[in-house]
Design a protein around this motif. Structure first.
Motif, PDB file in Angstrom:
ATOM      1  N   UNK A 292     -28.711  14.152  66.021  1.00  0.00           N
ATOM      2  CA  UNK A 292     -29.580  13.637  65.179  1.00  0.00           C
ATOM      3  C   UNK A 292     -29.532  14.163  63.570  1.00  0.00           C
ATOM      4  N   UNK A 293     -29.603  15.309  63.413  1.00  0.00           N
ATOM      5  CA  UNK A 293     -29.424  15.973  62.142  1.00  0.00           C
ATOM      6  C   UNK A 293     -28.269  15.449  61.525  1.00  0.00           C
ATOM      7  N   UNK A 294     -27.130  15.425  62.190  1.00  0.00           N
ATOM      8  CA  UNK A 294     -25.698  14.929  61.656  1.00  0.00           C
ATOM      9  C   UNK A 294     -25.860  13.587  61.127  1.00  0.00           C
ATOM     10  N   UNK A 295     -26.645  12.758  61.979  1.00  0.00           N
ATOM     11  CA  UNK A 295     -26.693  11.467  61.757  1.00  0.00           C
ATOM     12  C   UNK A 295     -27.572  11.209  60.321  1.00  0.00           C
ATOM     13  N   UNK A 296     -28.484  12.126  60.127  1.00  0.00           N
ATOM     14  CA  UNK A 296     -29.454  12.034  58.982  1.00  0.00           C
ATOM     15  C   UNK A 296     -28.577  12.426  57.799  1.00  0.00           C
ATOM     16  N   UNK A 297     -28.055  13.628  57.910  1.00  0.00           N
ATOM     17  CA  UNK A 297     -27.474  14.414  56.725  1.00  0.00           C
ATOM     18  C   UNK A 297     -26.060  14.288  56.408  1.00  0.00           C
ATOM     19  N   UNK A 298     -25.046  14.138  57.469  1.00  0.00           N
ATOM     20  CA  UNK A 298     -23.723  13.729  57.618  1.00  0.00           C
ATOM     21  C   UNK A 298     -23.174  12.687  57.449  1.00  0.00           C
ATOM     22  N   UNK A 299     -23.799  11.753  58.283  1.00  0.00           N
ATOM     23  CA  UNK A 299     -23.361  10.340  58.576  1.00  0.00           C
ATOM     24  C   UNK A 299     -23.178   9.625  56.960  1.00  0.00           C
ATOM     25  N   UNK A 300     -24.135   9.593  56.229  1.00  0.00           N
ATOM     26  CA  UNK A 300     -24.115   8.859  55.082  1.00  0.00           C
ATOM     27  C   UNK A 300     -22.928   9.219  54.025  1.00  0.00           C
ATOM     28  N   UNK A 301     -22.304  10.138  54.470  1.00  0.00           N
ATOM     29  CA  UNK A 301     -21.237  10.699  53.462  1.00  0.00           C
ATOM     30  C   UNK A 301     -19.843  10.647  53.857  1.00  0.00           C
TER      31      UNK A 301
ATOM     32  N   UNK B  24     -15.819   5.634  60.922  1.00  0.00           N
ATOM     33  CA  UNK B  24     -16.773   5.512  62.437  1.00  0.00           C
ATOM     34  C   UNK B  24     -16.025   6.664  63.081  1.00  0.00           C
ATOM     35  N   UNK B  25     -14.740   6.554  63.429  1.00  0.00           N
ATOM     36  CA  UNK B  25     -14.062   7.504  64.388  1.00  0.00           C
ATOM     37  C   UNK B  25     -13.873   8.768  63.884  1.00  0.00           C
ATOM     38  N   UNK B  26     -13.786   8.993  62.502  1.00  0.00           N
ATOM     39  CA  UNK B  26     -13.716  10.392  61.987  1.00  0.00           C
ATOM     40  C   UNK B  26     -15.202  11.044  62.141  1.00  0.00           C
ATOM     41  N   UNK B  27     -16.085  10.349  61.803  1.00  0.00           N
ATOM     42  CA  UNK B  27     -17.528  10.865  61.751  1.00  0.00           C
ATOM     43  C   UNK B  27     -17.788  11.274  63.290  1.00  0.00           C
ATOM     44  N   UNK B  28     -17.384  10.251  64.161  1.00  0.00           N
ATOM     45  CA  UNK B  28     -17.660  10.679  65.677  1.00  0.00           C
ATOM     46  C   UNK B  28     -16.977  11.938  66.110  1.00  0.00           C
ATOM     47  N   UNK B  29     -15.739  12.125  65.734  1.00  0.00           N
ATOM     48  CA  UNK B  29     -14.983  13.212  66.042  1.00  0.00           C
ATOM     49  C   UNK B  29     -15.711  14.557  65.404  1.00  0.00           C
ATOM     50  N   UNK B  30     -16.062  14.370  64.368  1.00  0.00           N
ATOM     51  CA  UNK B  30     -16.774  15.473  63.709  1.00  0.00           C
ATOM     52  C   UNK B  30     -17.995  15.845  64.308  1.00  0.00           C
ATOM     53  N   UNK B  31     -18.826  14.670  64.681  1.00  0.00           N
ATOM     54  CA  UNK B  31     -20.071  14.707  65.318  1.00  0.00           C
ATOM     55  C   UNK B  31     -20.084  15.779  66.587  1.00  0.00           C
ATOM     56  N   UNK B  32     -19.124  15.388  67.544  1.00  0.00           N
ATOM     57  CA  UNK B  32     -18.835  15.984  68.726  1.00  0.00           C
ATOM     58  C   UNK B  32     -18.573  17.330  68.394  1.00  0.00           C
ATOM     59  N   UNK B  33     -17.548  17.717  67.610  1.00  0.00           N
ATOM     60  CA  UNK B  33     -16.932  18.970  67.364  1.00  0.00           C
ATOM     61  C   UNK B  33     -18.201  19.915  66.811  1.00  0.00           C
ATOM     62  N   UNK B  34     -18.859  19.444  65.912  1.00  0.00           N
ATOM     63  CA  UNK B  34     -19.919  20.294  65.050  1.00  0.00           C
ATOM     64  C   UNK B  34     -21.080  20.635  66.288  1.00  0.00           C
ATOM     65  N   UNK B  35     -21.444  19.577  66.903  1.00  0.00           N
ATOM     66  CA  UNK B  35     -22.353  19.703  67.918  1.00  0.00           C
ATOM     67  C   UNK B  35     -22.050  20.913  68.917  1.00  0.00           C
ATOM     68  N   UNK B  36     -20.775  20.871  69.352  1.00  0.00           N
ATOM     69  CA  UNK B  36     -20.597  21.930  70.538  1.00  0.00           C
ATOM     70  C   UNK B  36     -20.379  23.071  69.888  1.00  0.00           C
TER      71      UNK B  36
END
Length: 318
Positions: A267-276, A280-292
């Motif tokens: 949720x924090x990544x959706x809020x602060x990273x997603x707008x930048x 879509x695919x690049x963001x989802x890969x980053x979201x998975x990696x950063x969360x892990x």
């Protein structure tokens, strides 16, 4: 009981699937993963239940309280504090009364399931009795669902969670022999089983939501099929992909922070990273990696300085 490395790898795969399933914008994959990923964790927990080690209730309850309930309270506090810090105007009273809004519910449900199963097991440990208990628990869960009885803190899901836990223990011997020494068979069976679930979801649009006690009768079959498929894939990884094996095994053995905090970071990544990030695919890969990576770092820091909050009574070598 000696830990089964393939099961820990399977838990690591489950953690990664859980994170993917919690991300928005991936509806077909979300429904596919939800057909089996949380039931699989419960089945594995029942698989690891050691009846010879735990002969008395109080020592068992005390250890499970430290391993599951204390992390549940800790992560709930962190989540509610984060919600308040992000938006001070948010009223968290509803969360306090109904339960936190994230996957931390699972830790409480697992704790209660272990306590209930231990009690039932000590009354009678014969397989036929355990099978009857499973059927009764499933019936209770279905009655709660059909009558729209939604208890706070996802307590409505506890009978079904206990049933899956009991299934894991009942199938312990079968699960330990499920894996093949032929890695072509492992990758083939794993792919076939998971493909069947995906096709089933596409055809029926079925969606299991264990936290809300929403599961069709066919959901028990897809949960077992998914568990079997992941076990086969984990055995293939165990023998053929050593680097990934080590990572998944570590995640599987240190799953508590991932379960408790993954949605918060998503949720924090959706809020602060997603707008930048536009892709879509690049963001989802980053979201998975950063969360892990974030959950892994929290686990290592907590393990070193305050292991109690992640369910460990002492520092554990990582």
């Amino acid at each position: 009981m000696k830990r089964d490395k393939s099961i820990d790898i399977a838990k690591g795969i489950g953690i990664c699937l859980m994170i993917i399933g919690h991300m928005t914008g991936m509806i077909p994959i979300h429904k596919f993963i939800y057909q089996f990923h949380m039931p699989m964790f419960l089945i594995f927990s029942g698989y690891f239940f050691n009846s010879q080690k735990w002969t008395n209730f109080l020592p068992f309850a005390k250890v499970r309280f430290k391993q599951l309930f204390i992390p549940y309270i800790t992560f709930t506090f962190i989540i509610l504090l984060s919600i308040k810090l992000i938006d001070p105007s948010t009223d968290i009273t509803g969360y306090i009364l109904q339960g936190p809004p994230h996957a931390v519910w699972f830790l409480l449900s697992l704790f209660l399931s272990e306590i209930i199963f231990f009690t039932l097991y000590k009354i009678n440990n014969k397989q036929i009795y355990i099978l009857i208990c499973i059927l009764v628990l499933i019936t209770i869960g279905q009655l709660l669902y059909l009558n729209n009885i939604d208890l706070p803190y996802s307590l409505s899901a506890v009978p079904i969670c206990t049933a899956f836990y009991a299934i894991g223990h009942l199938l312990k011997e079968y699960l330990s022999k499920l894996k093949s020494t032929n890695q072509v068979k492992n990758i083939s069976y794993g792919t076939i089983y998971l493909s069947i679930i995906y096709v089933y979801v596409l055809i029926t649009n079925d969606h299991t939501e264990l936290a809300g006690n929403k599961i069709q009768i066919t959901g028990y079959l897809t949960a077992l099929l998914g568990t079997f498929g992941i076990i086969h894939l984990s055995e293939f990884i165990n023998y053929k992909i050593p680097y990934i094996r080590s990572i998944l095994n570590w995640i599987g053995r240190n799953s508590i922070p991932f379960i408790g905090l993954n949605i918060l970071f998503i949720d924090l990544l959706d809020l602060y990273l997603r707008p930048h990030i536009s892709g879509f695919i690049i963001y989802k890969c980053l979201q998975i990696l950063i969360t892990i990576i974030t959950c892994a770092c929290i686990n290592m820091i907590a393990n070193k300085y305050f292991p109690q909050i992640i369910g460990k009574s002492r520092k554990v070598k990582l």
